[in-house]
Design a protein around this motif. Structure first.
Motif, PDB file in Angstrom:
ATOM      1  N   ASN A  17       1.095  -1.236  -0.252  1.00 62.37           N
ATOM      2  CA  ASN A  17       0.394  -0.317   0.048  1.00 62.37           C
ATOM      3  C   ASN A  17       1.057   1.034   0.125  1.00 62.37           C
ATOM      4  O   ASN A  17       0.044   2.368  -0.671  1.00 62.37           O
ATOM      5  CB  ASN A  17      -0.875   0.195   1.374  1.00 62.37           C
ATOM      6  CG  ASN A  17      -1.813  -1.387   1.477  1.00 62.37           C
ATOM      7  OD1 ASN A  17      -2.388  -0.864  -0.150  1.00 62.37           O
ATOM      8  ND2 ASN A  17      -2.418  -1.637   1.941  1.00 62.37           N
TER       9      ASN A  17
ATOM     10  N   LEU B  33       1.375   2.035  -3.466  1.00 58.63           N
ATOM     11  CA  LEU B  33       0.606   2.099  -4.259  1.00 58.63           C
ATOM     12  C   LEU B  33      -0.046   3.776  -3.936  1.00 58.63           C
ATOM     13  O   LEU B  33      -0.272   4.016  -5.504  1.00 58.63           O
ATOM     14  CB  LEU B  33      -0.971   1.864  -4.400  1.00 58.63           C
ATOM     15  CG  LEU B  33      -0.588  -0.041  -4.048  1.00 58.63           C
ATOM     16  CD1 LEU B  33      -1.843  -0.491  -3.517  1.00 58.63           C
ATOM     17  CD2 LEU B  33      -1.243   0.428  -5.954  1.00 58.63           C
ATOM     18  N   ASP B  34       1.671   4.791  -2.942  1.00 57.96           N
ATOM     19  CA  ASP B  34       1.425   5.850  -2.805  1.00 57.96           C
ATOM     20  C   ASP B  34       1.455   6.497  -3.493  1.00 57.96           C
ATOM     21  O   ASP B  34       1.702   8.195  -4.170  1.00 57.96           O
ATOM     22  CB  ASP B  34       1.246   6.390  -1.480  1.00 57.96           C
ATOM     23  CG  ASP B  34       0.262   6.112  -0.248  1.00 57.96           C
ATOM     24  OD1 ASP B  34      -0.609   5.460  -1.525  1.00 57.96           O
ATOM     25  OD2 ASP B  34       0.664   6.000   0.285  1.00 57.96           O
TER      26      ASP B  34
ATOM     27  N   LYS C 279      -0.314   0.772 -12.118  1.00 54.49           N
ATOM     28  CA  LYS C 279      -0.315   0.169 -10.873  1.00 54.49           C
ATOM     29  C   LYS C 279      -1.068  -1.285 -11.174  1.00 54.49           C
ATOM     30  O   LYS C 279      -2.006  -1.228 -11.070  1.00 54.49           O
ATOM     31  CB  LYS C 279      -1.083   1.300  -9.827  1.00 54.49           C
ATOM     32  CG  LYS C 279       0.705   2.556  -9.239  1.00 54.49           C
ATOM     33  CD  LYS C 279      -0.115   2.774  -8.407  1.00 54.49           C
ATOM     34  CE  LYS C 279       0.471   4.616  -8.375  1.00 54.49           C
ATOM     35  NZ  LYS C 279      -0.494   5.548  -7.239  1.00 54.49           N
TER      36      LYS C 279
ATOM     37  N   HIS D  11      -4.806  -1.334  -0.701  1.00 51.39           N
ATOM     38  CA  HIS D  11      -5.909  -0.248  -1.548  1.00 51.39           C
ATOM     39  C   HIS D  11      -6.393  -0.551  -3.161  1.00 51.39           C
ATOM     40  O   HIS D  11      -5.593   0.287  -3.826  1.00 51.39           O
ATOM     41  CB  HIS D  11      -5.048   0.833  -1.232  1.00 51.39           C
ATOM     42  CG  HIS D  11      -4.748   1.192   0.101  1.00 51.39           C
ATOM     43  ND1 HIS D  11      -3.685   2.086   0.746  1.00 51.39           N
ATOM     44  CD2 HIS D  11      -5.045   0.515   1.381  1.00 51.39           C
ATOM     45  CE1 HIS D  11      -3.669   2.200   2.351  1.00 51.39           C
ATOM     46  NE2 HIS D  11      -5.125   1.325   2.258  1.00 51.39           N
TER      47      HIS D  11
ATOM     48  N   ASN E 166      -8.102   0.143  -5.050  1.00 47.98           N
ATOM     49  CA  ASN E 166      -8.991   2.030  -5.575  1.00 47.98           C
ATOM     50  C   ASN E 166      -7.884   2.366  -6.644  1.00 47.98           C
ATOM     51  O   ASN E 166      -8.003   3.283  -7.203  1.00 47.98           O
ATOM     52  CB  ASN E 166      -9.224   2.739  -4.595  1.00 47.98           C
ATOM     53  CG  ASN E 166      -8.988   3.303  -3.520  1.00 47.98           C
ATOM     54  OD1 ASN E 166      -8.300   2.871  -2.736  1.00 47.98           O
ATOM     55  ND2 ASN E 166      -8.740   4.608  -3.230  1.00 47.98           N
ATOM     56  N   LYS E 167      -6.423   2.509  -5.952  1.00 51.79           N
ATOM     57  CA  LYS E 167      -5.060   2.900  -6.360  1.00 51.79           C
ATOM     58  C   LYS E 167      -4.794   1.987  -7.522  1.00 51.79           C
ATOM     59  O   LYS E 167      -3.487   2.170  -7.846  1.00 51.79           O
ATOM     60  CB  LYS E 167      -4.292   3.293  -5.234  1.00 51.79           C
ATOM     61  CG  LYS E 167      -4.684   4.231  -4.163  1.00 51.79           C
ATOM     62  CD  LYS E 167      -3.448   4.000  -3.331  1.00 51.79           C
ATOM     63  CE  LYS E 167      -4.331   5.488  -1.944  1.00 51.79           C
ATOM     64  NZ  LYS E 167      -3.332   5.382  -0.650  1.00 51.79           N
TER      65      LYS E 167
ATOM     66  N   THR F 256      -4.662   0.854 -11.223  1.00 51.30           N
ATOM     67  CA  THR F 256      -4.911   1.340 -12.914  1.00 51.30           C
ATOM     68  C   THR F 256      -5.336   0.130 -13.545  1.00 51.30           C
ATOM     69  O   THR F 256      -6.536   0.711 -14.296  1.00 51.30           O
ATOM     70  CB  THR F 256      -3.916   2.052 -13.440  1.00 51.30           C
ATOM     71  OG1 THR F 256      -2.636   1.444 -13.117  1.00 51.30           O
ATOM     72  CG2 THR F 256      -3.736   3.225 -12.108  1.00 51.30           C
TER      73      THR F 256
ATOM     74  N   PRO G 109       2.993  13.756 -10.732  1.00 53.42           N
ATOM     75  CA  PRO G 109       1.850  12.684 -10.491  1.00 53.42           C
ATOM     76  C   PRO G 109       1.756  12.608 -12.396  1.00 53.42           C
ATOM     77  O   PRO G 109       2.292  12.940 -13.158  1.00 53.42           O
ATOM     78  CB  PRO G 109       0.754  13.095 -10.821  1.00 53.42           C
ATOM     79  CG  PRO G 109       1.460  14.526  -9.996  1.00 53.42           C
ATOM     80  CD  PRO G 109       2.747  15.149 -10.334  1.00 53.42           C
TER      81      PRO G 109
ATOM     82  N   SER H 204      -8.249   3.788 -17.338  1.00 47.63           N
ATOM     83  CA  SER H 204      -8.050   2.244 -16.035  1.00 47.63           C
ATOM     84  C   SER H 204      -8.656   1.352 -17.247  1.00 47.63           C
ATOM     85  O   SER H 204      -9.973   1.250 -18.068  1.00 47.63           O
ATOM     86  CB  SER H 204      -9.219   3.543 -15.325  1.00 47.63           C
ATOM     87  OG  SER H 204      -9.251   1.966 -14.102  1.00 47.63           O
TER      88      SER H 204
ATOM     89  N   HIS I 196     -10.052  -1.847 -15.284  1.00 46.98           N
ATOM     90  CA  HIS I 196     -10.179  -3.025 -13.907  1.00 46.98           C
ATOM     91  C   HIS I 196     -10.264  -4.648 -14.740  1.00 46.98           C
ATOM     92  O   HIS I 196      -9.960  -5.571 -13.178  1.00 46.98           O
ATOM     93  CB  HIS I 196     -11.286  -2.706 -13.117  1.00 46.98           C
ATOM     94  CG  HIS I 196     -10.510  -1.251 -11.854  1.00 46.98           C
ATOM     95  ND1 HIS I 196      -9.490  -1.353 -10.969  1.00 46.98           N
ATOM     96  CD2 HIS I 196     -10.566   0.433 -12.435  1.00 46.98           C
ATOM     97  CE1 HIS I 196      -9.163  -0.561 -10.622  1.00 46.98           C
ATOM     98  NE2 HIS I 196      -9.699   0.602 -11.610  1.00 46.98           N
TER      99      HIS I 196
END
Length: 239
Positions: free
Chosen positions: A37, A40-41, A47, A110, A112-113, A115, A229, A235, A237
């Protein structure tokens, strides 16, 4: 600064590979979640989480072979596209069967992070440890991973997940074969067999394949911290 577009690959961080309920649980497998995690930040270009995504009649399941025992019986698989190519593999308990609770990514991750999610091991005829393709020189099953990474210009791959001595190992080796500068982050993975003999053999094989082993506070990762960034990446998923 040299061109640098890093990708994070999280290999098979799924319920069936983690205690307490996983059918093929890696000891302390869930303990990698904080490191994963934390990664992932960071501003990786992509990712990716990979998922074993097996049909119930998959060839690697001991339950699909008469008198076979998981963790004990090995079989030789013949390439259905080239009968001169064979691979010997250990048989496993049923695991990560498509659309079952055991096939899901662990809730601690996590998600939601992430891609992109890439599914592997979908062809019942072949074992597929690597997230890129099965081990045959004439591959039967290939995932979308190589195309995804190359389509966004990735130069470096950083690999974590489960298990160190199987799917993480072969994913990292194939990433290096695909031309990516490849790293495994030690604290972000756990092995099936943690014996010193196995780890020494494993790490020799990785280094010979051009894969580097680093820690989660290594200066190599600080390069990523300092990146802007990433541009928006579409995305995909898959769920």
């Amino acid at each position: 600064m040299a061109f640098f577009k890093p990708a994070l690959i999280i290999v098979d961080f799924q319920e069936d590979f983690c205690p307490p309920n996983g059918s093929l649980a890696v000891a302390n497998g869930g303990d990698i979640a904080p490191v994963v995690n934390q990664l992932l930040d960071l501003p990786f270009v992509v990712k990716v989480a990979t998922k074993d995504w097996h049909p119930p009649d998959h060839i690697s399941f001991a339950s699909n072979h008469k008198d076979a025992k998981a963790f004990q019986t090995s079989i030789t698989i013949q390439n259905p596209l080239n009968d001169e190519e064979t691979e010997t593999t250990l048989l496993w308990p049923d695991h990560c069967i498509q659309n079952t609770p055991g096939s899901q990514l662990v809730p601690e991750l996590h998600i939601n992070k992430i891609t992109h999610i890439v599914e592997k091991g979908t062809d019942k005829r072949v074992e597929m440890y690597s997230a890129f393709q099965d081990p045959f020189p004439t591959p039967v099953s290939k995932s979308s991973l190589a195309h995804l990474l190359k389509s966004v210009g990735v130069t470096h791959c950083y690999v974590v997940g489960l298990a160190y001595d199987y799917c993480v190992k072969y994913t990292a080796i194939d990433a290096a074969k695909e031309g990516f500068k490849t790293f495994i982050i030690r604290e972000g993975t756990k092995p099936v067999d943690p014996s010193p003999e196995n780890i020494a053999k494993l790490e020799t094989a990785l280094q010979e394949a051009g894969v580097s082993l680093i820690g989660h506070e290594d200066a190599e990762l600080k390069r990523i911290q300092n990146l802007p960034p990433p541009d928006a990446v579409a995305s995909s998923h898959g769920i």
